[in-house]
Design a protein around this motif. Structure first.
Motif, PDB file in Angstrom:
ATOM      1  N   LYS A 176       0.711  -1.255   0.253  1.00 37.72           N
ATOM      2  CA  LYS A 176      -0.033  -0.003  -0.011  1.00 37.72           C
ATOM      3  C   LYS A 176       0.965   1.355   0.042  1.00 37.72           C
ATOM      4  O   LYS A 176       2.071   1.127   0.723  1.00 37.72           O
ATOM      5  N   LYS A 177       0.468   2.272  -0.740  1.00 36.14           N
ATOM      6  CA  LYS A 177       1.092   3.469  -0.906  1.00 36.14           C
ATOM      7  C   LYS A 177       0.960   4.389   0.510  1.00 36.14           C
ATOM      8  O   LYS A 177      -0.180   4.065   1.109  1.00 36.14           O
ATOM      9  N   SER A 178       1.801   4.953   0.967  1.00 34.77           N
ATOM     10  CA  SER A 178       2.002   5.933   2.136  1.00 34.77           C
ATOM     11  C   SER A 178       2.451   7.163   1.705  1.00 34.77           C
ATOM     12  O   SER A 178       2.762   7.538   0.644  1.00 34.77           O
TER      13      SER A 178
END
Ligand code: C5P
Length: 224
Positions: A111-113
């Protein structure tokens, strides 16, 4: 004239680039098209060999008459090659094996953050080196893509990886290397330069290379 020169010989060739997974939808790979290795497989079939093509990612059609083994990563390729090594007479390592792989393969999509993402890479096994350590009677041919000091690096690689022949190409040269239809190679053995070929179609490079291999096998058999 070349027809039948490798009759009865079992030849394994690796080709294409390996794919090193980051997560289920992302990976690291290289620019290998598979053209050189596939051309070798095709020429070997024409010369009468029983051919196993162990292929990573490639963008050219599979030649008819080969036994195709598809692999993804360097680890897969290592397993595919070593498990078939005993039964081979000739092994040609034309694949562009990734030198590194991500330290972990995520089971789920990352997941991108807002944070920066750091990818740690670990060293892949050297397949050719392991073949060199385990070979008994097999005639082994390695490849080397270099941009400088071709002869020095080629000879060092040949000795370290215990190849019978090493095919070096200067990838900085016009008409050589990844993706092109042509190649410019020099072939070395333990004594040094065997042959420097001019710019040629990869299919022509393949048949000349296998011609050299056939010559050497014949000499070896005559000596026995
Ligand atoms: O060390 P270098 O990558 O230049 O060596 C090239 C030769 O070694 C090629 O024949 C390639 O297929 C093989 N190789 C390998 N496994 C690696 C790296 C290279 O079999 N991890």
């Amino acid at each position: 004239a070349e027809q039948g020169r490798l009759k009865g010989k079992r030849l394994l060739v690796t080709a294409g680039g390996t794919v090193e997974r980051i997560d289920p939808v992302r990976y690291l790979t290289n620019d290998s098209s598979g053209k050189m290795g596939y051309a070798i497989a095709e020429a070997a079939v024409r010369m009468g060999a029983e051919v196993t093509l162990v292929s990573g990612k490639a963008s050219v059609p599979v030649p008819s008459g080969v036994k195709l083994v598809r692999v993804e990563s360097a680890a897969d390729m290592l397993e595919a090659v070593l498990s078939r090594l005993d039964e081979q007479d000739i092994v040609i390592k034309a694949a562009a094996v990734a030198d590194y792989r991500p330290a972990e393969q995520h089971e789920h999509k990352i997941k991108k953050s807002e944070e920066a993402l750091t990818l740690t890479l670990v060293k892949n096994p050297d397949i050719l080196q392991q073949i060199g350590e385990r070979k008994t009677h097999q005639f082994v041919v390695g490849f080397a893509a270099e941009t400088r000091n071709i002869e020095e690096f080629a000879m060092d690689k040949l000795r370290r990886k215990r190849c019978d022949l090493l095919v070096a190409n200067n990838v900085a040269e016009e008409g050589a290397g990844f993706g092109t239809d042509t190649n410019v190679v020099s072939v070395y053995d333990a004594k040094g330069l065997v042959k420097a070929l001019p710019i040629l179609d990869k299919r022509e490079v393949a048949s000349r290379l296998l011609g050299l291999v056939a010559d050497r096998l014949k000499k070896g058999e005559a000596a026995r």
